[in-house]
Design a protein around this motif. Structure first.
Motif, mmCIF file in Angstrom:
data_model
loop_
_atom_site.group_PDB
_atom_site.id
_atom_site.type_symbol
_atom_site.label_atom_id
_atom_site.label_comp_id
_atom_site.label_asym_id
_atom_site.label_seq_id
_atom_site.Cartn_x
_atom_site.Cartn_y
_atom_site.Cartn_z
ATOM 1 N N GLN A 58 -7.718 -12.704 -24.320
ATOM 2 C CA GLN A 58 -6.743 -13.170 -25.295
ATOM 3 C C GLN A 58 -7.366 -13.290 -26.682
ATOM 4 N N THR A 60 -7.004 -15.314 -30.125
ATOM 5 C CA THR A 60 -6.428 -16.566 -30.599
ATOM 6 C C THR A 60 -6.395 -16.596 -32.122
ATOM 7 N N TRP A 61 -5.793 -17.630 -32.654
ATOM 8 C CA TRP A 61 -5.707 -17.775 -34.103
ATOM 9 C C TRP A 61 -7.086 -17.947 -34.715
#
Length: 82
Positions: A58, A60-61
């Motif tokens: 993933q 992420t920010w």
């Protein structure tokens, strides 16, 4: 040690590492050392993107924030160089 494990070690050790150093040295020849050194900062970015693409990790920010900070720092260093 199975054949697939041995082949994996050979691939990582010989092909991937050798190709990486050949391309890196070619980049240093094409640019000066100070400028090409800045692009080394993209290594974790590329590794993370390949992890996302190949392994389904993933993003992420915080990764995106880091990407912006790395790209901005490289741009500022090149743009406002002596």
């Amino acid at each position: 040690m199975s054949l697939s494990i041995g082949g994996s070690f050979l691939y990582l050790g010989l092909i991937s590492t050798a190709l990486t150093f050949v391309l890196w040295n070619r980049g240093v020849q094409m640019l000066n050392a100070a400028t090409s050194g800045l692009y080394f900062l993209f290594q974790p970015v590329v590794g993370s993107l390949l992890g996302w693409l190949c392994l389904g990790e993933q993003i992420t920010w915080s990764f995106l924030l880091g990407l912006v900070l790395v790209a901005t720092s490289i741009w500022v260093s090149i743009r406002f160089a002596d």
